[in-house]
Each structure stands twice: as C-alpha cells, then as structure tokens.
Write a protein that holds these residues in place. Structure first.
Motif, PDB file in Angstrom:
ATOM      1  N   MET A 159     -17.365  25.112   2.748  1.00 31.58           N
ATOM      2  CA  MET A 159     -18.130  26.190   3.366  1.00 31.58           C
ATOM      3  C   MET A 159     -17.305  26.879   4.458  1.00 31.58           C
ATOM      4  O   MET A 159     -17.306  28.107   4.576  1.00 31.58           O
ATOM      5  N   ALA A 160     -16.583  26.085   5.251  1.00 32.33           N
ATOM      6  CA  ALA A 160     -15.812  26.648   6.362  1.00 32.33           C
ATOM      7  C   ALA A 160     -14.537  27.330   5.881  1.00 32.33           C
ATOM      8  O   ALA A 160     -14.093  28.317   6.482  1.00 32.33           O
ATOM      9  N   TYR A 161     -13.960  26.818   4.790  1.00 30.29           N
ATOM     10  CA  TYR A 161     -12.668  27.322   4.317  1.00 30.29           C
ATOM     11  C   TYR A 161     -12.715  27.560   2.805  1.00 30.29           C
ATOM     12  O   TYR A 161     -12.143  26.805   2.021  1.00 30.29           O
ATOM     13  N   PRO A 162     -13.427  28.603   2.364  1.00 30.94           N
ATOM     14  CA  PRO A 162     -13.532  28.851   0.914  1.00 30.94           C
ATOM     15  C   PRO A 162     -12.186  29.121   0.264  1.00 30.94           C
ATOM     16  O   PRO A 162     -12.039  28.916  -0.952  1.00 30.94           O
ATOM     17  N   GLU A 163     -11.201  29.564   1.041  1.00 30.40           N
ATOM     18  CA  GLU A 163      -9.857  29.785   0.485  1.00 30.40           C
ATOM     19  C   GLU A 163      -8.941  28.590   0.734  1.00 30.40           C
ATOM     20  O   GLU A 163      -7.732  28.685   0.535  1.00 30.40           O
ATOM     21  N   GLY A 164      -9.508  27.485   1.189  1.00 31.50           N
ATOM     22  CA  GLY A 164      -8.711  26.312   1.525  1.00 31.50           C
ATOM     23  C   GLY A 164      -8.148  25.603   0.304  1.00 31.50           C
ATOM     24  O   GLY A 164      -8.471  25.920  -0.848  1.00 31.50           O
ATOM     25  N   ARG A 165      -7.313  24.635   0.588  1.00 29.92           N
ATOM     26  CA  ARG A 165      -6.660  23.838  -0.467  1.00 29.92           C
ATOM     27  C   ARG A 165      -7.001  22.373  -0.250  1.00 29.92           C
ATOM     28  O   ARG A 165      -7.204  21.924   0.888  1.00 29.92           O
ATOM     29  N   VAL A 166      -7.071  21.626  -1.330  1.00 31.53           N
ATOM     30  CA  VAL A 166      -7.387  20.208  -1.251  1.00 31.53           C
ATOM     31  C   VAL A 166      -6.310  19.415  -1.990  1.00 31.53           C
ATOM     32  O   VAL A 166      -5.786  19.849  -3.015  1.00 31.53           O
ATOM     33  N   MET A 167      -5.961  18.289  -1.436  1.00 29.17           N
ATOM     34  CA  MET A 167      -4.961  17.434  -2.059  1.00 29.17           C
ATOM     35  C   MET A 167      -5.418  17.014  -3.449  1.00 29.17           C
ATOM     36  O   MET A 167      -6.563  16.592  -3.647  1.00 29.17           O
ATOM     37  N   ALA A 168      -4.533  17.158  -4.422  1.00 28.98           N
ATOM     38  CA  ALA A 168      -4.848  16.790  -5.795  1.00 28.98           C
ATOM     39  C   ALA A 168      -4.849  15.270  -5.946  1.00 28.98           C
ATOM     40  O   ALA A 168      -4.223  14.548  -5.160  1.00 28.98           O
ATOM     41  N   GLU A 169      -5.539  14.795  -6.961  1.00 23.79           N
ATOM     42  CA  GLU A 169      -5.596  13.347  -7.182  1.00 23.79           C
ATOM     43  C   GLU A 169      -4.205  12.801  -7.473  1.00 23.79           C
ATOM     44  O   GLU A 169      -3.491  13.303  -8.340  1.00 23.79           O
ATOM     45  N   PRO A 170      -3.775  11.767  -6.737  1.00 22.70           N
ATOM     46  CA  PRO A 170      -2.429  11.204  -6.969  1.00 22.70           C
ATOM     47  C   PRO A 170      -2.313  10.570  -8.343  1.00 22.70           C
ATOM     48  O   PRO A 170      -3.301  10.150  -8.947  1.00 22.70           O
ATOM     49  N   GLU A 171      -1.097  10.486  -8.826  1.00 25.34           N
ATOM     50  CA  GLU A 171      -0.843   9.911 -10.156  1.00 25.34           C
ATOM     51  C   GLU A 171      -0.579   8.418 -10.041  1.00 25.34           C
ATOM     52  O   GLU A 171       0.467   7.904 -10.431  1.00 25.34           O
ATOM     53  N   ILE A 210       0.890  -1.162   0.000  1.00 22.54           N
ATOM     54  CA  ILE A 210       0.000   0.000   0.000  1.00 22.54           C
ATOM     55  C   ILE A 210       0.926   1.208   0.000  1.00 22.54           C
ATOM     56  O   ILE A 210       1.605   1.477   0.993  1.00 22.54           O
ATOM     57  N   PRO A 211       1.012   1.934  -1.093  1.00 17.54           N
ATOM     58  CA  PRO A 211       2.037   2.978  -1.224  1.00 17.54           C
ATOM     59  C   PRO A 211       1.678   4.282  -0.531  1.00 17.54           C
ATOM     60  O   PRO A 211       0.722   4.965  -0.916  1.00 17.54           O
ATOM     61  N   ALA A 212       2.432   4.628   0.495  1.00 21.58           N
ATOM     62  CA  ALA A 212       2.258   5.936   1.133  1.00 21.58           C
ATOM     63  C   ALA A 212       2.678   7.034   0.165  1.00 21.58           C
ATOM     64  O   ALA A 212       3.475   6.807  -0.760  1.00 21.58           O
ATOM     65  N   LEU A 213       2.170   8.237   0.377  1.00 23.42           N
ATOM     66  CA  LEU A 213       2.474   9.379  -0.477  1.00 23.42           C
ATOM     67  C   LEU A 213       3.339  10.386   0.271  1.00 23.42           C
ATOM     68  O   LEU A 213       3.290  10.472   1.497  1.00 23.42           O
ATOM     69  N   SER A 214       4.109  11.162  -0.474  1.00 26.08           N
ATOM     70  CA  SER A 214       4.928  12.218   0.116  1.00 26.08           C
ATOM     71  C   SER A 214       4.833  13.475  -0.739  1.00 26.08           C
ATOM     72  O   SER A 214       4.764  13.393  -1.973  1.00 26.08           O
ATOM     73  N   TYR A 221      -8.643   9.191  -1.438  1.00 28.65           N
ATOM     74  CA  TYR A 221      -7.240   8.909  -1.734  1.00 28.65           C
ATOM     75  C   TYR A 221      -6.571   8.116  -0.615  1.00 28.65           C
ATOM     76  O   TYR A 221      -5.820   7.168  -0.858  1.00 28.65           O
ATOM     77  N   LEU A 222      -6.871   8.488   0.633  1.00 26.97           N
ATOM     78  CA  LEU A 222      -6.237   7.812   1.764  1.00 26.97           C
ATOM     79  C   LEU A 222      -6.698   6.364   1.894  1.00 26.97           C
ATOM     80  O   LEU A 222      -5.973   5.531   2.453  1.00 26.97           O
ATOM     81  N   THR A 223      -7.873   6.028   1.380  1.00 23.20           N
ATOM     82  CA  THR A 223      -8.311   4.637   1.380  1.00 23.20           C
ATOM     83  C   THR A 223      -7.307   3.741   0.671  1.00 23.20           C
ATOM     84  O   THR A 223      -7.081   2.602   1.061  1.00 23.20           O
ATOM     85  N   TRP A 224      -6.664   4.275  -0.355  1.00 16.83           N
ATOM     86  CA  TRP A 224      -5.747   3.491  -1.180  1.00 16.83           C
ATOM     87  C   TRP A 224      -4.285   3.716  -0.827  1.00 16.83           C
ATOM     88  O   TRP A 224      -3.415   2.991  -1.326  1.00 16.83           O
ATOM     89  N   HIS A 225      -3.982   4.723  -0.002  1.00 13.41           N
ATOM     90  CA  HIS A 225      -2.579   5.033   0.331  1.00 13.41           C
ATOM     91  C   HIS A 225      -2.311   5.050   1.846  1.00 13.41           C
ATOM     92  O   HIS A 225      -1.164   4.841   2.246  1.00 13.41           O
ATOM     93  N   GLU A 226      -3.293   5.334   2.636  1.00 14.04           N
ATOM     94  CA  GLU A 226      -3.289   5.222   4.097  1.00 14.04           C
ATOM     95  C   GLU A 226      -2.378   6.221   4.825  1.00 14.04           C
ATOM     96  O   GLU A 226      -2.647   6.573   5.960  1.00 14.04           O
ATOM     97  N   ILE A 227      -1.310   6.680   4.187  1.00 15.71           N
ATOM     98  CA  ILE A 227      -0.417   7.656   4.814  1.00 15.71           C
ATOM     99  C   ILE A 227      -0.022   8.711   3.785  1.00 15.71           C
ATOM    100  O   ILE A 227       0.297   8.383   2.638  1.00 15.71           O
TER     101      ILE A 227
END
Length: 329
Positions: free
Chosen positions: A197-209, A62-66, A102-108
């Motif tokens: 809604m809480a963080y309209p200027e927030g950032r979200v992790m992009a889909e891993p390759e 299960i490949p962790a991401l960095s 994403y974390l379902t498939w990478h866990e870390i």
C-alpha cells in the motif's frame, strides 16, 4: 505449555552434547581454531568465552545470501498480507521489501541499494531486524553466520577479515575488526500488505533458490515461551516478561504493550507509531497465520525515519544493562 520449537530443541540438545563431550574446551578459542584459522582470537571485547555458545549449525550452516533478485511488488502473490517484511527505502531507488519468510532461514542478506552496500539481518531468537551499511574502516565487508550465539543473539562474521560481529549491537567483538561499529540504517518491519500500500512501485526480494520450507516457522510458539532458548542471563527488571517485544531507540526501550495501547507516543524527541496488521513470525507454524503484533514506525521531530529495533526485552537488558525503560507516559 506452548509447543517447543523443533529447531530450538535441536540446538539445545547439540549444546548439551557439546558441553558433555568437550567440557571447558567449548568455551576456549582453541576449540574453534580448526573452523576459524584466520580469526584473531587475541583481540576481543568479550569478557568471558563462556558467553559464546554454539547454536547448533556450524559456520555457514545457516547460509547467508548475496545479491538477491527482486520482483515487482504487484506481481508477488505467495506472501500473505500480514506477513512481516523488512522495509528499506533509500532515495534514488524504489523501496525494497525483504520478507521474513526468507530471512528466517538465511538470517543475513548482503545487498547493494542506491549504491550503498547493505547487510539486512534478522535474528529469530531475539526478533532483532537490523540493516547495516557494510562499509567499515575503508573496506566493503560481506557477512555470514557463525552459528554462534551470545545472549541468544546471532554472532555474524565478515568474510574479509573473519572477524565476529554482534548482530544486536552492530559491533565487532572478535578479531581484526574488534571495536568497529556498523552504521545502522533506517529500516522497519511492516506487513506485506502495508508495504504494497505504501510503495505500489516497490520491489520485493524473490524467493531464493534453496530447498527450504519458506513461509513456515521453525520456532513455533517461541515468542509466548516463558524463557528464551540458550540464554542464561538476567531477566528484565520490574517484572517485564523476557519475551515481550520492546521498541529500542538508542539506549531507550518502550514495551510494545504500552506503545500498542497508546498507538502514538511522543517522547525523547521521537514519534513512535503502532498500527495493527502484522503477524508475528515466531508464533504459528505458518508465519502468515501468526497473531497480530502490529507494526512500528519511528521518526524524529522533522518526520525522518530513525534507526531502531523491535527486539525482545531480555536482549535489550542483556546488551544495554544500563538502558532506560520507558514504562510510563
């Protein structure tokens, strides 16, 4: 009977096969030495090696991401409004969302936020979503997945010392880092719509390759199963269902059905709030279609967010056997 998760069945079959072929060697560190030549198995807090089981995949199977990429929350359109995300809000940078799809498939995920090296972790079999500071004993560690389970909880490892860590506890259990503890940071599971809604200027992790079916749940029906997979420990006391979610703060646990019924609980110096609108990641084949289990936020008397977890009752009982169950007002 609910449908059985395909991945869990595979893990169980691999475990049975390994047991039949290897016998007692499966619970002997010498059996693992070929895969872990740099791990010091003479140092451990584990009472019996039989507690540690193979989950199926091997080391880094299960490949962790960095150092993941991030995109603006307003520009992300693939994630369903009810899908769960781990929210990390550290002063000095916009809040970040780490989608469970994403974390379902990478866990870390090894990341750095506002100068703090963090490990964002999710164990599907325990529903445990925890964020840790990666700085330990003067080192910055990076984490991967061993492929091993203990009490059905993910065993992580650090690449610097090859020590093993219990995810639910943030505790070093095998190797040079045995007895060391990771500092848990305040983070919480929210719905994607709630985060935006809480963080309209927030950032979200992009889909891993990676070639993974992101958004699908390989553990379909798991959190309505009768018993956890690859777990042989005691059930929780007082008839609490093993796969009931509980809100853990320290060594106390509030069953989620009580919290949801009351919506706000003020006890033991904490304010625990439940709001509807978050899908279970372990229910439907599509995470976005999971039943509504709601979101939890825990704050102290001053309104500051408190490190906590929303994990299954069996895992709380396994790792905190003397913990306090908060069953009544």
């Amino acid at each position: 009977m609910p449908p059985v998760p395909t991945r869990a069945v595979l893990r169980a079959l691999l475990l049975i096969l390994a047991t039949l072929c290897a016998g007692p060697l499966a619970a002997d560190p010498s059996f693992w030495k070929h895969e872990w030549p740099e791990t010091d198995f003479s140092r451990t807090t584990v009472d019996s090696w039989a507690e540690i089981l193979s989950g199926g995949p091997g080391k880094d199977g299960i490949p962790a991401l960095s150092d993941p990429a991030f995109v603006a929350a307003e520009g992300e359109t693939r994630i369903g409004a009810m899908e769960p995300v781990i929210t990390l809000a550290i002063e000095g940078e916009p809040a970040r969302a780490y989608p469970i799809r994403y974390l379902t498939w990478h866990e870390i995920v090894n990341d750095t936020v506002a100068g703090i090296p963090v490990a964002v972790t999710f164990c599907p079999l325990c529903n445990s979503a925890l964020v840790f500071d990666r700085r330990v004993a003067g080192q910055v560690l990076s984490f991967g997945v061993t492929g091993k389970l203990r009490n059905s909880d993910m065993v992580m490892y650090d690449r610097e010392t090859q020590s093993w860590w219990q995810q639910a506890l943030g505790l070093g259990i095998v190797g040079d880092m045995t007895g060391q503890t990771l500092r848990q940071l305040p983070a919480w599971m929210d719905s994607w719509g709630g985060f935006r809604m809480a963080y309209p200027e927030g950032r979200v992790m992009a889909e891993p390759e990676w070639n993974r079916p992101y958004g699908r749940n390989p553990y379909r029906g798991y959190d309505t199963s009768i018993r956890p997979f690859l777990y042989s420990g005691e059930n929780p006391p007082q008839g609490i269902p093993p796969l009931m979610r509980v809100v853990r703060v320290g060594e106390r646990a509030w069953p989620l059905d009580r919290v949801a019924a009351e919506e706000r609980i003020r006890e033991a110096g904490y304010a625990i709030d439940w709001t509807p609108g978050q899908a279970s990641a372990l229910d439907s084949d599509r995470i976005a279609a999971g039943r509504d289990v709601g979101s939890i936020r825990v704050r102290d008397a001053t309104g500051r967010d408190v490190p906590h977890d929303v994990l299954f009752a069996f895992a709380f009982h396994a790792f905190w056997p003397d913990g306090k169950w908060m069953l009544e007002p």
